[in-house]
Design a protein around this motif. Structure first.
Motif, PDB file in Angstrom:
ATOM      1  N   THR A 110       0.822  -1.128  -0.103  1.00 39.84           N
ATOM      2  CA  THR A 110      -0.037  -0.072   0.112  1.00 39.84           C
ATOM      3  C   THR A 110       0.878   1.094  -0.044  1.00 39.84           C
ATOM      4  OG1 THR A 110      -1.944  -1.115   1.118  1.00 39.84           O
ATOM      5  CG2 THR A 110      -1.683   1.190   1.296  1.00 39.84           C
ATOM      6  N   LEU A 111       1.836   1.287   0.871  1.00 38.28           N
ATOM      7  CA  LEU A 111       2.912   2.375   0.841  1.00 38.28           C
ATOM      8  C   LEU A 111       3.493   2.519  -0.400  1.00 38.28           C
ATOM      9  CD1 LEU A 111       4.243   4.525   2.843  1.00 38.28           C
ATOM     10  CD2 LEU A 111       5.909   2.774   3.219  1.00 38.28           C
ATOM     11  N   HIS A 113       2.389   1.765  -3.321  1.00 42.11           N
ATOM     12  CA  HIS A 113       1.472   2.157  -4.368  1.00 42.11           C
ATOM     13  C   HIS A 113       1.156   3.563  -4.106  1.00 42.11           C
ATOM     14  CE1 HIS A 113      -0.004  -1.969  -5.395  1.00 42.11           C
ATOM     15  NE2 HIS A 113       1.081  -1.878  -5.907  1.00 42.11           N
ATOM     16  N   SER A 114       1.319   4.216  -2.894  1.00 44.74           N
ATOM     17  CA  SER A 114       0.649   5.510  -2.870  1.00 44.74           C
ATOM     18  C   SER A 114       1.721   6.388  -2.974  1.00 44.74           C
ATOM     19  CB  SER A 114       0.379   5.709  -1.177  1.00 44.74           C
ATOM     20  OG  SER A 114       1.467   5.464  -0.311  1.00 44.74           O
TER      21      SER A 114
END
Length: 331
Positions: A110-111, A113-114
Motif C-alpha cells: 500500500t505504501l 503504491h501511494s
C-alpha cells in the motif's frame, strides 16, 4: 507574485536550446563544452531555477524517489549511517531517498503504491506475498536477503566474529544478551542463529540466551544467572554496544568486572565504546559501505537514462561490508 523560472527562461538567458539546458542540469553524458555548461549553470543560479520534479517524473516515466523500508526498531547509529550513505550515493545520481519504518502486514505494498517510488530498498525481510507483489509490478528491489545465498548473510558476520574471538581466548561457555522488544525480532533471530552456528563450528555448547532491556536491574539479574549456573558462563556476546554496556553495569552490581569474571564483546563500535569501564571490545561494521551497496543495487535495476554519473564501474557491486574486531579490554 513572481513567476517561477522555467527551463525556457534559463535557455534564453544562456543563449542555448532547452535541450542543452536539460542535458546540463540532468548531468547527462551528452557532449557539452565546459564554457556552455558554466553559462547554463550561471543562468540557472541567477534566475533561481529549480527543476520541476513533476515534469521530470512525467518525462522519465518514474519518480526520483527511492523508498527505504526500515525495521520497526529504534534508529541506532549503524542504521543511521546506512541511511546517510545510501542517500548520498543516490543523490549523486539524481535520486532522493525516503526512509520509512516497515508498516504492518500488507502495508508495504500500500505504501509503495501511494508513493510510486522509482525503486525500493529493503533492510528488513518482507512477507513473501508482499515481495512477490512488488516484483510483479516491475519495481526494482534491493535486498541482501534475496541477493545473497547464505541465510545468515543479514547478520553480516558479526555473530561469527564475536564467537571466534571468544573461542580463541579459550572460553567454553558463552552467553548472548539480546533485546526483548518485538521490533527487533528478525535481527535477533538472525544474530542468535549466527552465534549458535558459530558455537557449533567451534565445538562449543549452545549459548545461554538472556533477553534483557537496557536496564541495570535486568542486566544484574542476567549476569547473576550466568555466573551462578551449574556451568557458569565465562564470556558474553552482546547484541550491540548498548547491551554490552548493560552487561558491564550488571557485573558492577555484583562487584565483578570484565574480563576477569565475564568477558564481554559488543557490536557496532559506537563512539562511547572506547570510554567504557573497561574499554569495550567490539565488532565494527562498515555501515557506510552497506548503505552504498544498497544504493548501487537500486541503480543497477533502474532503466538507463543517462542521468547517473560515472562511479568508476562500481554500480551493481553486491557484497557484505567488512567487519573487523576492535580489541580493547573487556574481552
Amino acid at each position: 507574485m513572481n513567476r517561477r523560472a522555467t527551463s525556457s527562461d534559463v535557455a534564453q538567458a544562456a543563449g542555448v536550446s532547452r535541450a542543452t539546458v536539460s542535458y546540463v542540469l540532468n548531468g547527462s553524458g551528452q557532449s557539452i563544452s565546459a564554457a556552455t555548461r558554466d553559462r547554463v549553470l550561471a543562468a540557472a543560479r541567477s534566475l533561481g531555477y529549480t527543476p520541476s520534479t513533476a515534469a521530470r517524473t512525467l518525462r522519465r516515466g518514474r519518480s526520483d524517489l527511492v523508498l527505504m523500508l526500515l525495521p520497526p526498531e529504534p534508529l541506532g547509529r549503524a542504521l543511521a549511517m546506512i541511511i546517510d550513505a545510501a542517500s548520498e550515493e543516490l543523490e549523486r545520481n539524481g535520486l532522493r531517498l525516503l526512509a520509512h519504518r516497515l508498516p504492518g502486514s500488507g502495508g508495504a505494498v500500500t505504501l509503495v503504491h501511494s508513493l510510486a517510488p522509482a525503486a525500493l530498498i529493503v533492510t528488513t525481510p518482507l512477507d513473501e506475498e508482499d515481495m512477490a507483489a512488488l516484483r510483479a509490478a516491475g519495481l526494482p528491489v534491493a535486498s541482501l536477503h534475496e541477493t545473497l545465498a547464505d541465510p545468515l548473510s543479514p547478520d553480516l558476520g558479526i555473530g561469527a566474529l564475536q564467537v571466534a574471538h571468544l573461542a580463541e581466548a579459550g572460553h567454553q561457555r558463552i552467553g548472548v544478551a539480546v533485546p526483548p522488544e518485538s521490533g527487533y525480532g528478525w535481527r535477533v533471530q538472525i544474530r542468535l542463529a549466527a552465534i549458535e552456528a558459530a558455537c557449533a563450528a567451534h565445538r562449543l555448547p549452545p549459548p545461554a540466551i538472556e533477553r534483557l532491556a537496557l536496564d541495570a536491574g535486568e542486566a544484574s539479574a542476567a549476569v547473576g544467572r550466568w555466573l551462578a549456573g551449574p556451568t557458569p558462563v565465562t564470556a558474553a556476546c552482546a547484541f550491540d554496544d548498548d547491551h554490552a554496556f548493560a552487561l558491564l553495569a550488571g557485573l558492577a552490581a555484583h562487584g565483578k568486572k570484565a574480563p576477569e569474571d565475564l568477558a564481554v564483546i559488543g557490536a557496532e563500535d559506537v563512539p562511547l565504546a572506547s570510554l567504557a569501564v573497561p574499554p569495550l571490545t567490539t565488532v565494527r561494521v562498515d555501515a557506510r559501505l552497506l548503505g552504498e551497496s544498497f544504493a548501487r543495487m537500486v541503480l543497477t535495476g533502474l532503466p538507463g537514462d543517462g542521468a547517473a554519473e560515472d562511479d568508476g564501474g562500481k554500480r551493481g557491486e553486491v557484497g557484505l561490508p567488512p567487519v573487523s574486531l576492535v580489541r580493547r579490554v573487556s574481552a
